[in-house]
Design a protein around this motif. Structure first.
Motif, PDB file in Angstrom:
ATOM      1  N   VAL A 476     122.099  36.182  56.084  1.00  0.00           N
ATOM      2  CA  VAL A 476     122.240  35.088  57.620  1.00  0.00           C
ATOM      3  C   VAL A 476     122.971  35.352  57.836  1.00  0.00           C
ATOM      4  O   VAL A 476     124.195  34.820  56.976  1.00  0.00           O
ATOM      5  N   THR A 477     123.789  35.205  59.255  1.00  0.00           N
ATOM      6  CA  THR A 477     125.176  34.268  58.904  1.00  0.00           C
ATOM      7  C   THR A 477     125.088  32.769  59.441  1.00  0.00           C
ATOM      8  O   THR A 477     124.246  32.006  59.846  1.00  0.00           O
ATOM      9  N   GLY A 478     125.936  32.413  58.681  1.00  0.00           N
ATOM     10  CA  GLY A 478     125.108  30.136  58.000  1.00  0.00           C
ATOM     11  C   GLY A 478     125.723  30.041  59.696  1.00  0.00           C
ATOM     12  O   GLY A 478     126.670  30.581  60.567  1.00  0.00           O
ATOM     13  N   THR A 479     124.662  29.008  59.879  1.00  0.00           N
ATOM     14  CA  THR A 479     125.280  27.898  61.194  1.00  0.00           C
ATOM     15  C   THR A 479     124.609  26.585  60.904  1.00  0.00           C
ATOM     16  O   THR A 479     123.897  26.567  59.650  1.00  0.00           O
ATOM     17  N   LEU A 480     125.194  25.666  61.434  1.00  0.00           N
ATOM     18  CA  LEU A 480     125.896  24.018  61.554  1.00  0.00           C
ATOM     19  C   LEU A 480     125.839  23.957  62.800  1.00  0.00           C
ATOM     20  O   LEU A 480     126.271  24.363  63.507  1.00  0.00           O
ATOM     21  N   LYS A 481     125.106  22.737  62.825  1.00  0.00           N
ATOM     22  CA  LYS A 481     124.817  22.007  64.284  1.00  0.00           C
ATOM     23  C   LYS A 481     126.218  20.642  64.311  1.00  0.00           C
ATOM     24  O   LYS A 481     125.974  19.611  63.306  1.00  0.00           O
ATOM     25  N   ALA A 482     126.319  21.021  65.297  1.00  0.00           N
ATOM     26  CA  ALA A 482     127.461  19.603  65.968  1.00  0.00           C
ATOM     27  C   ALA A 482     126.838  18.892  67.323  1.00  0.00           C
ATOM     28  O   ALA A 482     126.456  19.074  68.236  1.00  0.00           O
ATOM     29  N   ARG A 483     126.857  17.404  66.639  1.00  0.00           N
ATOM     30  CA  ARG A 483     126.861  16.672  68.012  1.00  0.00           C
ATOM     31  C   ARG A 483     127.444  16.568  68.875  1.00  0.00           C
ATOM     32  O   ARG A 483     127.436  15.193  69.863  1.00  0.00           O
ATOM     33  N   SER A 484     128.753  16.739  69.102  1.00  0.00           N
ATOM     34  CA  SER A 484     130.040  16.324  69.351  1.00  0.00           C
ATOM     35  C   SER A 484     131.041  17.403  70.295  1.00  0.00           C
ATOM     36  O   SER A 484     131.294  18.866  68.607  1.00  0.00           O
ATOM     37  N   ALA A 485     131.900  17.524  70.426  1.00  0.00           N
ATOM     38  CA  ALA A 485     132.979  19.026  70.550  1.00  0.00           C
ATOM     39  C   ALA A 485     134.055  18.355  69.330  1.00  0.00           C
ATOM     40  O   ALA A 485     134.663  19.274  68.766  1.00  0.00           O
ATOM     41  N   HIS A 486     133.626  17.299  69.266  1.00  0.00           N
ATOM     42  CA  HIS A 486     134.817  16.875  68.143  1.00  0.00           C
ATOM     43  C   HIS A 486     133.997  17.729  66.384  1.00  0.00           C
ATOM     44  O   HIS A 486     134.704  17.997  65.735  1.00  0.00           O
ATOM     45  N   ILE A 491     133.820  21.585  61.806  1.00  0.00           N
ATOM     46  CA  ILE A 491     132.655  22.965  61.825  1.00  0.00           C
ATOM     47  C   ILE A 491     133.734  24.003  61.649  1.00  0.00           C
ATOM     48  O   ILE A 491     133.527  25.127  60.364  1.00  0.00           O
ATOM     49  N   ALA A 492     134.075  24.542  62.934  1.00  0.00           N
ATOM     50  CA  ALA A 492     135.100  25.732  62.920  1.00  0.00           C
ATOM     51  C   ALA A 492     135.814  25.989  62.429  1.00  0.00           C
ATOM     52  O   ALA A 492     136.303  26.968  61.924  1.00  0.00           O
ATOM     53  N   THR A 493     137.225  25.066  61.930  1.00  0.00           N
ATOM     54  CA  THR A 493     138.167  24.997  61.081  1.00  0.00           C
ATOM     55  C   THR A 493     137.596  25.458  59.522  1.00  0.00           C
ATOM     56  O   THR A 493     138.151  25.574  58.991  1.00  0.00           O
ATOM     57  N   GLN A 494     136.585  24.432  59.091  1.00  0.00           N
ATOM     58  CA  GLN A 494     135.663  25.014  57.977  1.00  0.00           C
ATOM     59  C   GLN A 494     136.288  26.028  57.435  1.00  0.00           C
ATOM     60  O   GLN A 494     135.821  26.255  56.556  1.00  0.00           O
ATOM     61  N   ILE A 495     134.686  26.348  58.402  1.00  0.00           N
ATOM     62  CA  ILE A 495     134.481  28.457  58.001  1.00  0.00           C
ATOM     63  C   ILE A 495     135.116  29.240  58.228  1.00  0.00           C
ATOM     64  O   ILE A 495     134.978  30.455  57.947  1.00  0.00           O
ATOM     65  N   ALA A 526     139.630  26.353  71.961  1.00  0.00           N
ATOM     66  CA  ALA A 526     138.844  27.211  72.503  1.00  0.00           C
ATOM     67  C   ALA A 526     137.368  26.617  71.722  1.00  0.00           C
ATOM     68  O   ALA A 526     136.403  26.756  72.940  1.00  0.00           O
ATOM     69  N   VAL A 527     137.520  26.404  70.561  1.00  0.00           N
ATOM     70  CA  VAL A 527     135.691  25.753  70.421  1.00  0.00           C
ATOM     71  C   VAL A 527     135.616  23.815  71.212  1.00  0.00           C
ATOM     72  O   VAL A 527     134.314  23.996  71.922  1.00  0.00           O
ATOM     73  N   ARG A 528     137.069  23.549  71.758  1.00  0.00           N
ATOM     74  CA  ARG A 528     136.076  22.154  72.025  1.00  0.00           C
ATOM     75  C   ARG A 528     136.244  21.944  73.841  1.00  0.00           C
ATOM     76  O   ARG A 528     135.050  21.580  74.003  1.00  0.00           O
ATOM     77  N   ASP A 529     136.838  23.386  74.408  1.00  0.00           N
ATOM     78  CA  ASP A 529     136.932  23.688  75.398  1.00  0.00           C
ATOM     79  C   ASP A 529     135.042  24.216  75.294  1.00  0.00           C
ATOM     80  O   ASP A 529     134.048  23.788  76.615  1.00  0.00           O
ATOM     81  N   GLY A 530     134.821  25.262  74.188  1.00  0.00           N
ATOM     82  CA  GLY A 530     133.835  25.518  74.893  1.00  0.00           C
ATOM     83  C   GLY A 530     132.077  25.121  74.637  1.00  0.00           C
ATOM     84  O   GLY A 530     131.228  25.422  75.463  1.00  0.00           O
ATOM     85  N   PHE A 531     132.559  23.568  74.077  1.00  0.00           N
ATOM     86  CA  PHE A 531     131.432  22.822  73.739  1.00  0.00           C
ATOM     87  C   PHE A 531     130.690  22.604  75.067  1.00  0.00           C
ATOM     88  O   PHE A 531     130.378  22.493  75.348  1.00  0.00           O
ATOM     89  N   LEU A 548     120.928  18.409  74.666  1.00  0.00           N
ATOM     90  CA  LEU A 548     120.832  19.790  74.371  1.00  0.00           C
ATOM     91  C   LEU A 548     121.705  19.503  72.672  1.00  0.00           C
ATOM     92  O   LEU A 548     122.347  18.641  72.432  1.00  0.00           O
ATOM     93  N   GLY A 549     121.134  20.394  71.825  1.00  0.00           N
ATOM     94  CA  GLY A 549     122.214  20.362  70.908  1.00  0.00           C
ATOM     95  C   GLY A 549     123.037  21.992  70.637  1.00  0.00           C
ATOM     96  O   GLY A 549     122.573  22.885  71.619  1.00  0.00           O
ATOM     97  N   VAL A 550     124.523  21.622  69.603  1.00  0.00           N
ATOM     98  CA  VAL A 550     125.039  23.168  69.524  1.00  0.00           C
ATOM     99  C   VAL A 550     125.321  23.345  68.464  1.00  0.00           C
ATOM    100  O   VAL A 550     125.678  22.632  67.422  1.00  0.00           O
TER     101      VAL A 550
END
Length: 866
Positions: A476-486, A491-495, A526-531, A548-550
């Motif tokens: 599977v592709t790894g999946t982590l849940k983010a509660r905010s744009a920050h 998370i994106a920077t780490q993975i 792009a991740v911050r704005d995309g959130f 809603l979660g992301v």
């Protein structure tokens, strides 16, 4: 083997009809009596007025194999008890529109009295060989080798009328109707063993319990060809589905998958039924496999073109065509058929003849008859027209060459023959619930499910769904849940970039419907704005969703990958069904679905893949390398493991699965659970329509001389070992086991002994190796076959001469007792030759009672309560 318990019902030698006095009988009773009197019944026939006076002893003189009750509803219960008290061995209740409560009462009486009961609400049965027409479905049909079981009396009558015009003969005809006592499964078991039945036609309107039906159908289809006509294709209502799999899987397609797995052949229309039965009855058991190659011989181009067009439509390939001259004679037909039979790309030959001027139809048919003894491949004939052509068809059919009036009927029958051989290969597959792949984390998977259900939830989040897949070692592709744009940026920077953002809310069935996915985000900005963009878009589409979660996950490789969909749906009464096809956001629009029942092995997984349209894209395609098929098959086997081990699963989507030359990865997943497990405690795999191979029975036993034997359940590939065991026995040992002087098992008996349904039967083998590198040999086999009552079974035991006196027989029987108890059996019984003193001593030591057998003086009847 003891006589089948349904023999008194299906092939009675004596018959008593319990009815009202003359002048008080219903129209149905009068019709029944008219049918019974229209021809001579070979057995004893007694008409009994239930209102006559007389003692029970006087009435007992009317005892019979079969009691037919033709009475008003209020008199049926008393008459059924009377039938038992006067010694009748089975019962048939004709009629219609009896309510469920009365039917249940009659079934309870029959069960209490030990009477096999056909009905109520049934249209009766016919046995043409015995001159028996105890039915309301019309005149007695002609005798032959085809058996018909139908859930509808009216359709059964229509089928029989059409069969008369086709010259088809029958061994048995049964019109069950609703609420049968003796049901389809019971009757299939009887017909599987009936020597007068060569093939079976089954008409179904619906099923309430899949496991006993599938068990009996697998046994019957292994013994002889079974054709199924299923009516009632449309669903009662629109399915409310929470996954693509649930929306795609229809009852009719699931039924198709079940029939394939049982080795049966489905026909789509009644017009095809007897044409297919004609071909399968003659050619189905000859062992020649029909795959695709069809050779055509014709004296007219039009007929050949028609046959070729129809072959393409039904999935057959024309390998060669010999178009003879319009006046083609016997020699031309003979040489053309012989030439096609010798072609390696030809599996079967169809000879067509049009009634053209100057073409001797009768002589050409005679040429085929003369040629037939030297032919190895199936030969079918289509002699079009009437007069001489009709006589030729009759001649050919009588000699074992299936003959048809039209090219479409002939090619359609051959297509059904090809389906029969393909489905027989599926029938022979008996996988275990867990594959040979590295073991999954079952404890972790069950803990996750228990936690979700304890929270009164049925829908897993994407992270939970992927965790469940990962427990079964599905990539599977790894999946982590983010509660905010920050958090999303961190998370994106780490993975590592690029990443995908996906909305996460159980109220959203398909993320693409609410624009809930952003792909290929390549930096933190792009991740911050995309959130924020993602949340805004989803709230516009679904303003009712509040929390809603992301999720953030790495982008999977997509450049040359094929998008596939793998899913699961729980479809009563068959249980879990695996779905495979093209994936992506247009999965329902593409509507590419193939289905299979679990459990799967690699062969079944490959067959499932090949039935989907997307299979054509899995090889080298437009510059992309072929998909790694081993990985795709393994993923399907993992889904099968989930279906077997997790009865709480109700729907599952793995979509898309990205597959390429490097392997497969699940990008997204959605799983729906049941509120509670469907399998009762202590009844593993009851949620499956097909009982898996019982790997849990494997164990080791030590013999008195120190040798070790591995004990396990029998499998189809044990046939050669079993034949070697029988061949190596002394004549005395062979006679003691089979009461015959055979030196080897006939092919049908060998197949019957090795391909068993573990729901109704069990055969435990003791295997031994004379040396570490030697082949395994069978040291002994103990088996039981369940009686139709479901509470008792007949057993047998066979020990190789070289292992006699080592305690192996006792060890095998004790293991068999444990399996029988777990299956819910209450008693084992069997027949032992009275001269077989060693066996009698063994069973006495195991607690069996030994009694004289009235019907077989040379045998002793042995019984053990479990």
């Amino acid at each position: 083997m003891n006589p089948h318990p349904l023999t008194p019902l299906m092939a009675p030698r004596s018959l008593v009809v319990l009815t009202s006095p003359e002048g008080q009988r219903s129209p149905a009773a009068e019709l029944l009596l008219a049918h019974l009197k229209a021809q001579r019944f070979e057995g004893e026939f007694t008409l009994l007025d239930v209102q006559r006076s007389g003692t029970l002893a006087e009435l007992a003189q009317a005892r019979a194999d079969l009691a037919v009750l033709a009475l008003p509803p209020g008199e049926l219960a008393g008459a059924l008890e009377l039938a038992s008290r006067i010694g009748c061995r089975s019962a048939l209740i004709l009629g219609s529109h009896l309510d469920v409560a009365l039917a249940r009462q009659l079934h309870e009486i029959a069960a209490r009295e030990g009477l096999p009961l056909l009905g109520p609400n049934c249209s009766g049965l016919q046995n043409p060989r015995l001159g028996l027409n105890a039915s309301l479905i019309g005149p007695l049909v002609r005798p032959g080798g085809l058996a018909v079981l139908s859930q509808s009396g009216s359709l059964c009558a229509a089928l029989l009328e059409g069969a008369n015009a086709s010259g088809v003969g029958f061994s048995s005809v049964v019109a069950l109707g609703p609420h049968p006592g003796v049901d389809l499964a019971d009757l299939l078991m009887y017909l599987a063993a009936d020597p007068h039945t060569h093939s079976i036609v089954l008409h179904l309107e619906g099923l309430s319990a899949a496991r006993p039906f599938m068990s009996a159908l697998r046994l019957a289809a292994h013994a002889k060809p079974v054709l199924v006509l299923k009516t009632g294709r449309r669903d009662e209502g629109q399915r409310v589905a929470q996954t693509h799999s649930g929306a795609l899987a229809g009852r009719d397609e699931v039924f198709d998958a079940a029939l394939r797995r049982a080795g049966a052949v489905r026909v789509q229309a009644s017009a095809e039924l007897f044409a297919a039965a004609k071909a399968l009855g003659v050619l189905g058991r000859r062992g020649r496999t029909v795959e695709h190659g069809l050779g055509l011989v014709s004296n007219g181009g039009g007929a050949a073109v028609l046959a070729a067009d129809w072959a393409e439509r039904v999935g057959l390939q024309v390998s060669a065509l010999h178009d003879l001259s319009p006046d083609g004679g016997p020699d031309q037909y003979r040489e053309a058929v012989r030439a096609l039979q010798n072609r390696p790309d030809t599996d079967a030959v169809l000879a067509l003849h049009a009634p053209l001027p100057g073409s001797p139809g009768a002589a050409c048919a005679e040429a085929l008859l003369q040629l037939r003894p030297e032919l190895e491949k199936p030969l079918l004939a289509c002699w079009m027209g009437e007069g001489v052509a009709a006589e030729a068809r009759t001649q050919l059919g009588a000699a074992g060459v299936p003959s048809f009036r039209t090219p479409e009927a002939a090619v359609g029958a051959l297509a059904h023959l090809a389906s029969y051989h393909r489905n027989q290969h599926l029938l022979e597959q008996v996988p275990a619930p867990l594959s040979p792949l590295p073991a999954p984390d079952l404890d972790g998977a069950r803990l996750l499910i228990d936690t979700v259900l304890a929270q009164r939830r049925s829908l897993l989040t994407e992270m939970e769904s992927k965790a469940l897949l990962a427990a079964f070692r599905i990539p599977v592709t790894g999946t982590l849940k983010a509660r905010s744009a920050h958090e999303a940026m961190m998370i994106a920077t780490q993975i590592g970039f690029p990443v995908a953002l996906k909305i996460d809310d159980e109220g959203i069935t398909h993320k693409s419907d609410v624009e809930g996915v952003l792909l290929d985000l390549r930096n933190a900005l792009a991740v911050r704005d995309g959130f924020e963009l993602l949340l805004t878009r989803v709230r516009q589409h679904a303003p009712q969703l509040k929390e809603l979660g992301v999720t953030v996950q790495p982008m999977a490789r997509t450049r040359q990958a094929r998008e596939l969909h793998i899913g699961l749906v729980f479809e009563p009464p068959f249980g879990p069904v695996i779905v495979f096809g093209a994936g992506g956001t247009l999965v329902e629009l593409i509507n590419d679905r193939a289905m299979e029942l679990p459990p799967l092995n690699r062969f079944l997984a490959r067959q499932l893949i090949e039935r989907a349209r997307v299979a054509k894209l899995l090889g080298p395609w437009r510059g992309a390398n072929a998909v790694q098929m081993d990985a795709l098959e393994a993923l399907l086997m993992r889904v099968s493991e989930m279906a077997c081990e997790l009865p709480q699963l109700r729907e599952m989507d793995i979509n898309p699965v990205l597959a390429d030359e490097q392997g497969c990865v699940a990008v997204d997943a959605r799983i729906v659970l049941a509120a509670e497990p469907t399998a009762p405690v202590g009844a593993a795999y009851r949620h499956l329509a097909i009982k898996p191979f019982p790997v849990q029975l494997a164990h080791t036993v030590a013999l008195r001389d120190g040798r070790l034997c591995q004990v396990r359940a029998i499998q189809p590939d044990d046939a050669e070992r079993l034949q070697a065991l029988v061949a190596g026995l002394s004549p005395e040992s062979r006679y003691n086991r089979f009461a015959a002087t055979l030196t080897q098992l006939p092919p049908k008996m060998l197949a019957r002994f090795t391909l068993i349904d573990y729901e109704r039967e069990m055969a435990l083998l003791a295997l031994h190796r004379a040396a570490p590198d030697a082949d395994e040999q069978i040291a002994g086999v103990a088996r039981y076959t369940t009686h139709p009552d479901g509470r008792s079974a007949e057993f047998s035991l066979l020990i190789a001469d070289a292992f006699a006196g080592q305690g192996l027989g006792s060890r095998l029987m004790e293991s068999l007792f444990a399996v029988a108890r777990e299956q819910g059996l209450e008693r084992l019984d069997g027949l032992v030759l009275k001269a077989n003193t060693a066996m009698l001593k063994l069973v006495k030591g195991l607690g069996f009672s030994v009694e004289a057998c009235e019907e077989e003086p040379d045998f002793r009847e042995v019984t053990k309560a479990l």
